[in-house]
Design an enzyme around this catalytic site. Sequence first.
Site, PDB file in Angstrom:
ATOM      1  CB  CYS A 150      -2.627  -5.311  -8.979  1.00  0.00           C
ATOM      2  SG  CYS A 150      -3.162  -6.889  -8.306  1.00  0.00           S
ATOM      3  CG  ASP A 180       1.506  -0.149 -11.071  1.00  0.00           C
ATOM      4  OD1 ASP A 180       1.534   0.787 -11.875  1.00  0.00           O
ATOM      5  OD2 ASP A 180       1.340   0.003  -9.853  1.00  0.00           O
ATOM      6  CB  CYS A 216       1.466   5.705 -12.071  1.00  0.00           C
ATOM      7  SG  CYS A 216       2.790   4.971 -11.092  1.00  0.00           S
ATOM      8  CB  CYS A 234       7.116   2.104  -9.796  1.00  0.00           C
ATOM      9  SG  CYS A 234       5.391   2.623  -9.705  1.00  0.00           S
TER      10      CYS A 234
END
Length: 306
Positions: free
Chosen positions: A41, A43, A68, A112
């Site tokens: 996916c 992450d 990221c 995140c």
Amino acid sequence: MWDYTDKVLELFYNPKNQGAIEETNEPGLKVATGEVGSIACGDALRLHLKVEVASDKILDARFQTFGCTSAIASSSALTEMVKGLTLDEALKVTNKEIAAYLGGLPEAKMHCSVMGQEALEAAISNYRGIPLAAHDDDDEGTLICTCFSITDTKIRKVIAQNNLLSAEQVTNYVKAGGGCGSCLAKIDDIIKEVKQEFAKENLHTNGAKAKTEVSVLNNSLWQQEPLTNVRKVALIQKVLDEEVRPVLIADGGDVELYDVEGDKVKVVLQGACGSCSSSTATLKIAIESRLRDRISKEIIVEAVNY
């Protein structure tokens, strides 16, 4: 190019606490690990905590992540934030606090910070010997987003914690709806349900508060003589704003105080309430009965048009 803060870039280029914590079987110490996300996916995060058993205090925290700039910075920030906290204190850390520590994140990267919060919860659950499946939102509830395996439970949680108002925001926070998009309508429905539940909770809380305040007024010097029209209008407006309007707004309607003539209260029903076939019930049940209960049993509510 994402507009990252200096703090995000600092922790991306020079992350703190990166790596794993190995179990050394030291007396009185225990290592716990929590893992969320998947490389498929885009992450994934593995969080390691070293805990002092006697005090439940986190002595060290490290992370391993695949993701990221925001994922690395959020993970690094989280480890800095939880060191020195007890497990119960750490559980109170929210994704909003992680983002705030970083000076903010682009909304499209808020997932995140959510991932960090979930990894922390998973690590603490594992430490306490609670099966992860019993606490992992992805394994509970009805599956809504098949592309990213996101359930309604997880969507409801992130909406409530972050006051999200659109499906696009939900996608930014948990990725649901970011694949084929077929679940976006369902996400909109969940947002509406959460807003209605929130409005009802506010109604209960504010209703009790308003009732207490009105009761105090009724026992005050003000009520040694009949309420003046100005005072009555102020109380009516307060009850409408705090107890009635939140519920109506959640259903797409609203009400505006138009005039007060003695015990006759004139209001303007707006939005869905104005065109609804049950507008009479809204007047009598949602508005008139509440004003009678809070202010005067003689009040009569009428609807008027501009």
